[in-house]
Design a protein around this motif. Structure first.
Motif, mmCIF file in Angstrom:
data_model
loop_
_atom_site.group_PDB
_atom_site.id
_atom_site.type_symbol
_atom_site.label_atom_id
_atom_site.label_comp_id
_atom_site.label_asym_id
_atom_site.label_seq_id
_atom_site.Cartn_x
_atom_site.Cartn_y
_atom_site.Cartn_z
ATOM 1 N N VAL A 391 0.861 -1.160 -0.091
ATOM 2 C CA VAL A 391 -0.124 -0.007 -0.055
ATOM 3 C C VAL A 391 0.844 1.193 0.009
ATOM 4 N N ILE A 392 1.710 1.215 0.994
ATOM 5 C CA ILE A 392 2.558 2.413 0.930
ATOM 6 C C ILE A 392 3.634 2.780 -0.526
ATOM 7 N N LEU A 393 4.000 1.490 -0.905
ATOM 8 C CA LEU A 393 4.978 1.809 -1.955
ATOM 9 C C LEU A 393 3.931 2.167 -3.007
ATOM 10 N N THR A 394 2.858 1.713 -3.379
ATOM 11 C CA THR A 394 1.774 2.078 -4.441
ATOM 12 C C THR A 394 1.433 3.454 -4.241
ATOM 13 N N LEU A 395 1.028 4.055 -2.938
ATOM 14 C CA LEU A 395 0.720 5.340 -2.794
ATOM 15 C C LEU A 395 1.600 6.440 -3.387
ATOM 16 N N LEU A 396 2.894 5.936 -2.665
ATOM 17 C CA LEU A 396 3.909 6.942 -3.244
ATOM 18 C C LEU A 396 4.402 7.087 -4.556
ATOM 19 N N LYS A 397 4.346 5.647 -5.173
ATOM 20 C CA LYS A 397 4.579 5.736 -6.690
ATOM 21 C C LYS A 397 3.558 6.437 -7.447
ATOM 22 N N VAL A 398 2.328 6.053 -7.128
ATOM 23 C CA VAL A 398 1.261 6.888 -7.838
ATOM 24 C C VAL A 398 1.120 8.563 -7.587
ATOM 25 N N GLN A 399 1.423 8.744 -6.415
ATOM 26 C CA GLN A 399 1.569 10.171 -6.157
ATOM 27 C C GLN A 399 2.661 11.040 -6.999
ATOM 28 N N ASP A 400 3.744 10.254 -7.058
ATOM 29 C CA ASP A 400 4.830 10.766 -7.780
ATOM 30 C C ASP A 400 4.713 10.956 -9.185
ATOM 31 N N GLN A 401 3.655 9.948 -9.594
ATOM 32 C CA GLN A 401 3.498 9.938 -11.088
ATOM 33 C C GLN A 401 2.068 10.896 -11.536
ATOM 34 N N SER A 402 1.395 11.157 -10.375
ATOM 35 C CA SER A 402 0.048 11.574 -10.631
ATOM 36 C C SER A 402 0.440 13.280 -10.931
ATOM 37 N N TYR A 403 -0.462 13.862 -11.699
ATOM 38 C CA TYR A 403 -0.368 15.290 -11.798
ATOM 39 C C TYR A 403 -1.065 16.084 -10.560
ATOM 40 N N SER A 404 -1.964 15.472 -9.857
ATOM 41 C CA SER A 404 -2.371 15.918 -8.608
ATOM 42 C C SER A 404 -1.651 15.644 -7.496
ATOM 43 N N LYS A 405 -0.770 16.336 -7.341
ATOM 44 C CA LYS A 405 0.309 16.101 -6.264
ATOM 45 C C LYS A 405 -0.123 16.337 -4.778
#
Length: 887
Positions: A391-405
């Motif tokens: 969960v943590i890895l995915t959230l950070l990964k998606v957060q880094d890739q997402s335009y909505s930081k």
């Protein structure tokens, strides 16, 4: 070809000249007349042109007849007469031509029955052609208009039922592979049928799809052996989809989905349960057949947990969550209810967790229904508790890739429940500290989460302001872990290794992100003033400096004491625990905090005997930096009167530091001893002073002048602070044993030592009550003082002789010279001349006649001559020459 549900009716089909798959040389002699006529009919139909309904029916029946003829012959395939692939393509075109129009003829029914006949002869259909046939057949049946009551309704209903039955027969024929169904083919068929259930808005299409799924699963239940069972991975999606539709408002759709769910359960029981439980579970399922939807949902919950694989459970959860993001309120409520029931107990093993987390991240804001929002939160919370790393890895990964930081919704969800928040924080804390510990990680400790990723996640969670109470509870271990991690990155060069972590984005600076997490922790615990105070002192910047990092640790600790942080005491207790367990690879950071925290009265009150013994146990480790920090900690004990009983446990360790080789440790030990002397003089601790005198005595003759000077300075401070009421017999004896040493060192080559010794002699005279000697000690020269001392202690000549003989081994020639002179004076006294020690003294003087220093050897030789002369004249007193000799 249109495979979408509800597609438009295909255009009219025209047939051109047939293209053979392979040359056909039919053996017409093996056929009956009717079969030869069927063959000719097929060829005529395939030559092309527009065909009537009658022509189509004749062609389809001819295909049945020829297939039956081929089936009755040995070693003959359909391709020996007509290309089977071409026949199937032609029949598929007929079904597409029928499309979704009114059901007025039996063409569709007959086309599907012809496919059944062709499936029973060689060569077998290719997989892709099977799927094309299924797509065409499903489209031409499912897209039929609703059969409404009418005058000819009975006939139309009968025709419809026959057509549906033909579809079932065709699907069952195509799914067979040898003597049993192919589960791979069944899955591909279900993937074609399910969109008609999930994507269509027409009730009749949903009903037909639900029942088609149910009939295929019911057919599968008839076979004890299934091919490619391990490749059948659609159970999770199927369970989720049917579970949602069994709660449909439409009775027909609900009944079809419930029946399909029942037979899916039965398939799972037959092929995944233990044999001794199979019969019992099947009986319970039969009792529930066609029951209320709640019964099916309860069974679904049980089967979800016990019969699905982790990946299939993930598929089911994804179906439910996709339904909750749809615009159909019925689906949203149904999916929420089912997921709520599934989540009532602990989360079972789930596969592909990152896909679920990523879906939640991107779709959370699309859910508007309150119950669905709460259910989605529970899913993320349960996943975080069971699969924190993923969960943590995915959230950070998606957060880094997402335009909505700035999307903080997932972190807000993780922080919403106190128990979940604490559990996740503790897990991250373990991931953060594990690489810093001595023990090798076990197999269960291996994880994708690095310390830097754990730090980032901790930082994100700390930014949620609603969990201050939990942050305060977790403050001590988090504070120490983040601070030690900062030290590892800054001082030990761990920042480079952290930056190479594939899960760390390029813009992430390991050091600054860790310090920011530490600041967020301090702020989140309610210490905003502490953050500002450290900032004012430049402490946060110092923490990031490799050269001044530990200075920053000291600034932080002092600020914690000055601001009277409530957590000072728990942090100190944790440090003692860390030192006791010796679990960490490096304790420098913890030891840097220790002396500063001990300045707090609240922390001092927590120091018990056990904690003091832990500190004492670290002195022998011999690491200069460690010993110096422990010495500073020992010094702080003198600041608190309540710690006097504990100080005695550290004093022996401090005294051992007087023999350290490291100059820094030695200087720190002398500085601490000065504070201890002042403290012990006030607290009446003669035993420590006795030990101190014994420890200092070897240092009085140290070759290095700084060490010798510091030893005399400490001793002078001791004599200046000790009062006569404190002068116990043992201490008095020790002080008297250094009397000659102090006098003789008035000749020390270091003038500062001589000055300290004179002051010490004055203090010693006052302490002993030798008032007449005080002016002599203060103003007389070395020889005057020695004569006065010999006259004052004439009855204790042997005692003085012992001290004098010891000084004959001094590394300084002036000291040895004074000792030789004083030894000669003592031997001549009547109390010593006839004693056994006189012979020992003579031997010592005889060895001194060979001293490398000419002045010392000359004086020793002259002294021996005078002693021999005095022995031959026993009635005379001491030789006048010796008494009057000067250096």
């Amino acid at each position: 070809m249109n495979r979408n549900p509800g597609g438009q009716r295909a255009g009219r089909v025209y047939f051109s000249k047939p293209r053979r798959c392979a040359p056909c040389l039919p053996n017409l002699a093996a056929l009956r007349q009717s079969e030869r006529e069927a063959y000719q009919c097929i060829l005529g139909f395939l030559r092309g042109g527009e065909m009537s309904e009658v022509d189509k029916m004749l062609f389809l029946r001819a295909v049945d007849t020829l297939a039956g003829a081929v089936r009755g012959q040995d070693n003959v395939s359909m391709s020996d007469y007509v290309c089977k692939t071409l026949l199937a393509r032609t029949i598929e075109a007929l079904m597409l031509e029928e499309g979704g129009g009114e059901l007025t003829s039996s063409v569709r029914q007959q086309a599907m029955l012809s496919i059944v006949a062709l499936s029973q002869v060689d060569p077998p259909f290719p997989l892709e052609q099977k799927l094309d046939l299924v797509t065409a057949a499903v489209a031409c049946v499912f897209s039929l208009p609703l059969i409404l009551p009418s005058q000819d309704g009975r006939d139309r209903a009968s025709l419809y039922l026959q057509t549906v039955q033909a579809l079932d027969d065709m699907l069952q024929a195509l799914v067979m592979e040898g003597l049993g169904p192919s589960m791979t083919m069944l899955q591909r068929m279900l993937e074609i049928i399910l969109p008609w259930l999930t994507l269509s808005d027409k009730e009749q299409e949903q009903t037909r799809a639900a029942y088609a799924v149910a009939h295929m699963l019911r057919f599968t239940c008839n076979f004890p052996e299934l091919l490619h069972l391990g490749e059948f991975s659609i159970s999770g999606r199927l369970m989720g989809t049917l579970g949602i539709f069994c709660m449909s408002r439409s009775p027909q759709v609900s009944a079809g989905a419930s029946e399909g769910l029942h037979y899916l359960f039965k398939v799972l029981v037959l092929h995944r349960s233990q044999k001794h439980k199979t019969e019992l579970i099947l009986k319970d399922l039969q009792k529930h057949f066609r029951g209320e939807w709640l019964v099916y949902i309860e069974d679904l919950t049980m089967f979800f947990r016990e019969f699905l694989t982790p990946e299939e459970r993930m598929d089911a959860i994804m179906v439910f969550m996709e339904a909750m993001t749809s615009a159909k309120e019925d689906h949203v409520r149904a999916a929420s209810k089912i997921l709520t029931m599934i989540l009532r107990s602990s989360m079972p093993e789930i596969g592909k967790v990152p896909e679920i987390v990523e879906f939640i991240y991107h779709n959370m804001n699309r859910i508007t229904e309150a119950t669905a929002q709460e259910t989605m939160r529970k899913v993320l919370q349960r996943l975080a508790q069971a699969y924190a790393d993923d969960v943590i890895l995915t959230l950070l990964k998606v957060q880094d890739q997402s335009y909505s930081k700035g999307n903080r919704k997932p972190w807000e969800i993780l922080a919403a429940i106190p128990q979940s928040y604490v559990m996740i924080m503790e897990h991250l804390l373990q991931r953060l500290t594990l690489p810093l510990k001595r023990r090798a990680p076990e197999a269960s400790d291996r994880t994708q989460i690095s310390p830097l990723i754990a730090t980032r996640a901790i930082h994100e969670l700390l930014l949620e302001p609603s969990r201050r109470t939990e942050v305060q509870v977790l403050f001590p271990p988090l504070f120490m872990a983040l601070l030690i991690q900062t030290s590892f990155l800054v001082v030990q060069g761990g920042a480079g290794a952290a930056q190479s972590d594939q899960n760390v984005t390029k813009w992430t600076d390991p050091v600054s992100s860790t310090v920011e997490a530490l600041k967020a922790l301090v702020w989140g615990a309610g210490y905003g003033e502490l953050v500002s105070a450290v900032q004012t002192l430049g402490g946060w910047g110092l923490l990031t400096s490799p050269e001044r990092h530990y200075e920053g640790v000291t600034v932080l600790a002092r600020a914690m004491v000055s601001k009277e942080c409530w957590h000072n005491r728990p942090v100190f207790s944790l440090i003692i625990q860390m030192l006791q367990e010796q679990d960490y690879k490096d304790h420098r950071t913890a030891l840097e905090l220790l002396p500063e925290l001990l300045r707090s009265r609240d922390v001092a009150a927590a120091v018990d005997e056990a904690a003091t013994r832990v500190l004492a146990s670290w002195f022998p480790r011999g690491e200069p930096a460690t010993v110096m920090l422990l010495l500073r900690a020992a010094e702080t004990f003198t600041l608190h009167g309540d710690l006097a009983p504990r100080l005695s446990l550290l004093q022996p360790q401090v005294l051992r530091c007087l023999h350290a080789e490291d100059p820094g440790v030695l200087r720190e030990a002398f500085r601490v001893l000065r504070a201890l002397v002042e403290h012990c003089a006030r607290r009446r601790a003669p035993s420590f002073l006795v030990q101190l005198v014994v420890s200092l005595r070897p240092l009085f003759e140290a070759e290095a002048e700084p060490r010798r000077l510091m030893a005399f300075e400490i001793y002078g401070a001791l004599l200046a602070k000790v009062k006569r009421p404190l002068l116990a017999p043992r201490l008095r004896q020790q002080l008297l044993s250094t009397l000659v040493l102090l006098v003789v060192h008035l000749a020390d080559r270091d003038a500062r030592v001589a000055q300290v010794c004179r002051l010490a002699l004055h203090s010693l005279a006052s302490l002993l009550g030798w008032w007449r000697l005080r002016p002599v000690f203060a103003n007389g020269d070395l020889w005057t003082i020695l004569r006065a001392l010999l006259e004052r202690e004439a009855g204790r000549g042997q005692w003085l002789l012992t001290q004098s003989l010891t000084l004959l081994q001094s590394p300084q020639a002036p000291i040895r010279q004074a000792a030789v002179w004083f030894t000669g004076q003592i031997i001549q006294s009547p109390a010593v001349a006839k004693a056994s020690d006189a012979g020992t003294a003579s031997e010592a003087l005889r060895s001194m006649s060979e001293d490398p220093d000419p002045a010392v050897s000359c004086l020793a030789t002259q002294t021996l001559h005078v002693l021999e002369a005095s022995r031959s004249q026993p009635a005379r007193t001491r030789t006048c020459w010796l008494c009057c000799w000067r250096r």
